[in-house]
Structures are given as structure tokens and as C-alpha cells.
Motif scaffolding. Structure first.
Motif, PDB file in Angstrom:
ATOM      1  N   LYS A 113      14.906  -2.348  81.718  1.00  0.00           N
ATOM      2  CA  LYS A 113      15.836  -2.091  80.624  1.00  0.00           C
ATOM      3  C   LYS A 113      15.178  -2.448  79.300  1.00  0.00           C
ATOM      4  N   ARG A 114      15.763  -1.950  78.211  1.00  0.00           N
ATOM      5  CA  ARG A 114      15.231  -2.298  76.896  1.00  0.00           C
ATOM      6  C   ARG A 114      15.532  -3.754  76.551  1.00  0.00           C
ATOM      7  N   ASN A 157      22.767  -0.608  73.950  1.00  0.00           N
ATOM      8  CA  ASN A 157      22.204  -1.945  74.136  1.00  0.00           C
ATOM      9  C   ASN A 157      23.231  -2.976  73.699  1.00  0.00           C
ATOM     10  N   GLY A 165      20.223  -1.726  77.803  1.00  0.00           N
ATOM     11  CA  GLY A 165      19.493  -2.978  77.701  1.00  0.00           C
ATOM     12  C   GLY A 165      20.198  -3.990  76.823  1.00  0.00           C
ATOM     13  N   PHE A 188      15.672  -8.311  84.133  1.00  0.00           N
ATOM     14  CA  PHE A 188      15.410  -6.877  84.181  1.00  0.00           C
ATOM     15  C   PHE A 188      14.165  -6.525  84.985  1.00  0.00           C
TER      16      PHE A 188
END
Length: 483
Positions: A33-34, A291, A382, A408
Motif C-alpha cells: 500500500k502507499r 489514503n 494506503g 503493509f
């Protein structure tokens, strides 16, 4: 023809390498994920918690948003030139073309090419002129062209717009108009077109993102259902639900509503991360574009009367926000008088000192882990961090960020059907699934169990999933179907 083919192949390679989501998952050392971290320009000064580009945990994040640039004469402009491009660091010499933070970002990106850097424009104190630059096609074009020139000059990977806020809100001196709602969308459209055109010329994919409000009123003053198509992703500012502007000690960034919150009904319902995220989803924004914002700071009150260990009490003196490492110091000090409490409903901690009637609301390792699980369970894109310097110095200065990163990275090794998280799919998981369906247990032992139990991807956990898991364990099917 050969030249065109070579350019096409190069463009495809560059596009694939520019991370906007799932492509990171293919590398075992990178998160699925970001992890977007804001870097604050002003932290270069000792009195502002000295923090350099070299202090950023480059190996644990995917994007860096440089905060902030301003708007000057209708164009993007640097706020503090000394900090941004003039201050010498390390091996900088008199003829180094770009010094300062920007120069350091360029150097570190050579070591960490997967990390993308964006220049963030605006923020709380520099949103005054957004309404002007968004007003007409000409003003939007001038601003967008200046952003393209800026990121080319200083080698950023994209632009992040932090307009706080269209139509109303923000600093009292902000210029605001009713038509900001539509003009914000048009500004993003213009930026997208200009960045795409520049990307074609430069052989790369430039990013366009925003910092989006958490409050229902500010959300209504924008058009998420329209503007999201112009954005690579959206950083939702899911914090500051409470703070120094009010006299009731409440949570800074609660994940869920506390039913005992004495606030008026709308606030009680909507002032939490879960409501905000679901509101953006209701506007039709794809989950993987969202996010969740998390704070690396605390909100505080003192001289509190009433409440439960300070929570929901009334304060006669508010405190300025303070960074998380200060909170950690209070927890580590044996004589500080502070005790950590946990709100089981809101899923966040808080500190209370009964002797001084002082209360702090913040996020810690436990609440961050819960928020990471929420991101995974809801297939969000994210986490966004405001801001990186708030992490505490022990363990290399990135303890909180490590919690996010580890969540993550570990998530990539999960297996559907492994609802107890032991790395195996067997009869034990089948037993847990049955007990969950029969409501003997309300959750699975593993935080991501609900996600891993939805074996056909229909957002329901029922007998169909049980049948799929049983057939997989009995080896009548070779793999677990998703969708």
C-alpha cells in the motif's frame, strides 16, 4: 519507425515503474500500500524540531509530499528559499546547482528511485489565493503551466494540491467564492491535462494528488464524484476532529464513533475516520484511490473538569499541538503523572494526568496498527502521514512509520483462508470460520481475518465461503477463487 518504437517501449517502462498503487506489491521489500509522508520545510530550524531530508525513513515510505509551496502572482512559488534551495548540506559546494531540501531530495531519490516526491501547494497558511488561480480558464492555465515548470526545474514527480478550503473555512484572510466548488474541479482538470502533456514530452508519468478535508461541511463544498478522475490518489485529512479551537477534550483522530460522546448528534456521528472514509466511498471514489491520514502529533487540554479520566471533560485552557515523541517522553518518564487509557469504541489512546487535569489525544503504535488493518480490510490505497518529524527518536526515529510499513509488507504474505494468521490454511481455519458464522465469536484471531475469510470476494462471509474453504482443504479444488 525504429526510433518511435524505442520511445514507446521506454515510455511503457517508465509508466510501469512510476508507482500509483499495486505495482509495489511485486517487490518483496516494498509495501503493498502507499505510505505518503509529509515533510515540513520549517523543521530545518532548531526551534522547530530539527529534521532533515536525511532523517526521512526512505526505505519505509512510497511518497514524500514537500510542505509547502505558495501561490504568488498567480503562480507556484517557494516559501523559504534558504531551506528549499540554498542551504548547503553534506557534499554541496559553491557551484552545486540546487542546494537545500530540494537538492537533498534529488540526491536521495537516486538511492531510492521507487520513492516519488511531490510538491504540496497551499496548506493551512498558504491557501489564500487558490480561489483566484481557479477562477478562470486563463488563471488556471497560468498556474498549471507554472507547476509544470516548477517540477521540471526541481525534479519532483508530481504536484499535491492542499487547498484549505474551497468556498469557506480555513484562515480568515483566505479569498473565497461560492463558485470555488466547481472551479476546484476545473483547476484539477487543467492540472491533469498539463501534467499529462508534460509527461508525454518527458517520457514519464507525473502525479497529481490532493489533501482532502475530513469534515462533512467542507466535503460538500467540493465535487469528489467529479474531481477524483483527474487524480492519482487522494490524501484524506482524517485528523483534527478536535483541537485547541474548542474547550471540550475529545479525540484528535478517532477511528470510530464513541456512543458516549456528549456532542450534538451530527458531530457524534460524523467526527471519526470511519464516517469520513465511507462518505468519500459514497461519492463513488474507488477505494484504492483513498489514503487515510494519520497524525504524528497530539491535541491537548488542561484544567479539565468532568469527563471520564478527562475524556469529554470541559477545559479552561487548551494546549498547542505537540509531536508524538513528546508524548512518548511523557510515557517513558516515571514521574510524569500521566496514565495511558484506551477508548475501546473509538479505538484510540489518550493520556490523563489527574494531578494537573491535563489530557492528550493522539495515535500510537496500537491505534496505527488498527488503522492499517482498516486500510487492508476496506481495500484502501494506503496511509498518509502528517508529518514525518513527529515520530519519536528511539529505534532510528521511525518507530510509527515502521508499524505502518511492517503492516503493509506483512500483508503481502497473507493467504486467503488463513483466518487465524498462522501462515497455514487448514481445519483450524475452518473451525474459526464456522464459529464466526454461528456468532460464537465476533471476530477472528488475526486482525485481517475478515478480509481473508471472504473467499469469493462478495463482501459477505457466509456458507459459500465455508464451502470453498472446505473444498480447498480437502483438495477438491487447487486454489481459492476470488471473485
Amino acid at each position: 519507425m525504429k526510433k518511435k518504437l524505442t520511445l514507446l517501449i521506454l515510455s511503457i517502462i517508465v509508466f510501469i515503474s512510476s508507482y500509483t498503487g499495486a505495482s509495489y506489491a511485486e517487490n518483496a521489500s516494498l509495501p503493498s500500500k502507499r505510505i505518503v509522508g509529509y515533510f515540513a520545510e520549517w523543521n530545518i530550524y532548531i526551534e522547530n524540531n530539527y529534521y532533515e531530508v536525511s532523517d526521512i525513513p526512505w526505505d519505509k515510505i512510497t511518497h514524500i509530499n514537500y510542505a509547502f509551496a505558495k501561490i504568488e502572482n498567480g503562480k507556484i512559488a517557494i516559501i523559504d528559499k534558504w531551506a528549499a534551495i540554498q542551504k548547503p548540506f553534506g557534499d554541496d559546494t559553491w557551484d552545486t546547482p540546487i542546494k537545500g531540501h530540494f537538492g537533498q531530495l534529488i540526491k536521495y531519490k537516486k538511492q531510492f528511485p521507487n520513492v516519488k516526491t511531490l510538491i504540496s501547494v497551499g496548506g493551512w497558511t498558504e491557501s489564500k489565493y487558490f480561489s483566484d488561480v481557479a477562477l478562470t480558464e486563463e488563471s488556471r492555465t497560468i498556474f498549471a503551466d507554472s507547476c509544470v515548470e516548477f517540477i521540471r526545474t526541481y525534479q519532483f514527480d508530481g504536484v499535491d494540491i492542499d487547498w484549505e478550503y474551497p468556498v469557506s473555512g480555513g484562515v480568515a484572510t483566505n479569498i473565497r467564492r461560492p463558485e470555488d466548488k466547481q472551479n476546484f474541479t476545473l483547476l484539477l482538470k487543467c492540472l491533469r491535462e498539463k501534467l499529462d502533456a508534460a509527461g508525454e514530452e518527458d517520457g514519464k508519468s507525473y502525479l497529481l494528488t490532493i489533501a482532502a478535508p475530513a469534515g462533512s461541511y467542507n466535503i460538500k463544498n467540493t465535487e469528489p464524484e467529479l474531481y477524483h478522475k483527474y487524480l492519482d490518489f487522494i490524501n484524506v485529512m482524517t485528523y483534527d476532529y478536535s483541537g485547541s479551537w474548542e474547550d471540550v477534550a475529545n479525540h484528535l483522530s478517532p477511528l470510530y464513533m464513541n456512543p458516549n460522546d456528549p456532542s450534538y448528534p451530527e458531530r457524534k456521528e460524523k467526527f471519526n475516520v470511519d464516517w469520513t472514509i465511507k462518505e468519500y466511498l459514497r461519492h463513488g471514489i474507488p477505494a484504492d484511490k483513498i489514503n487515510m491520514g494519520v497524525p504524528y502529533y497530539a491535541a491537548g487540554w488542561e484544567e479539565i473538569s468532568g469527563g471520564v479520566s478527562g475524556l469529554f471533560g470541559t477545559s479552561s485552557k487548551t494546549l498547542n499541538s505537540t509531536q508524538f515523541h513528546y508524548i512518548n517522553g511523557l510515557l517513558q518518564a516515571a514521574d510524569s503523572g500521566f496514565v495511558r487509557y484506551w477508548d475501546e469504541d473509538a479505538m484510540v489512546p489518550y493520556l490523563w494526568n489527574p494531578a494537573t487535569a491535563t489530557f492528550y489525544s493522539y495515535d500510537d503504535e496500537v491505534s496505527l496498527k488498527n488503522k492499517c488493518n482498516y486500510v487492508m480490510d476496506n481495500n484502501l490505497g494506503g496511509i498518509m502521514i502528517w508529518e514525518l518529524s513527529g515520530d519519536y527518536p528511539e529505534g532510528g526515529g521511525n518507530t510509527l512509520t515502521s508499524v505502518i510499513y511492517d503492516s503493509f509488507v506483512t500483508a503481502k504474505n497473507e493467504m486467503y483462508g488463513d483466518v487465524n494468521g498462522d501462515g497455514k490454511v487448514n481445519s483450524t481455519d475452518l473451525m474459526f470460520l464456522k464459529r464466526y458464522m454461528l456468532r460464537v465469536i465476533s471476530d477472528f484471531p488475526y486482525p485481517g481475518g475478515k478480509r481473508l475469510a471472504d473467499l469469493n470476494g462478495d463482501d459477505n462471509i457466509n456458507s459459500t465461503d465455508y464451502t470453498i474453504l472446505k473444498r480447498y482443504i480437502l483438495k477438491t479444488i487447487d486454489s481459492i477463487p476470488i471473485n
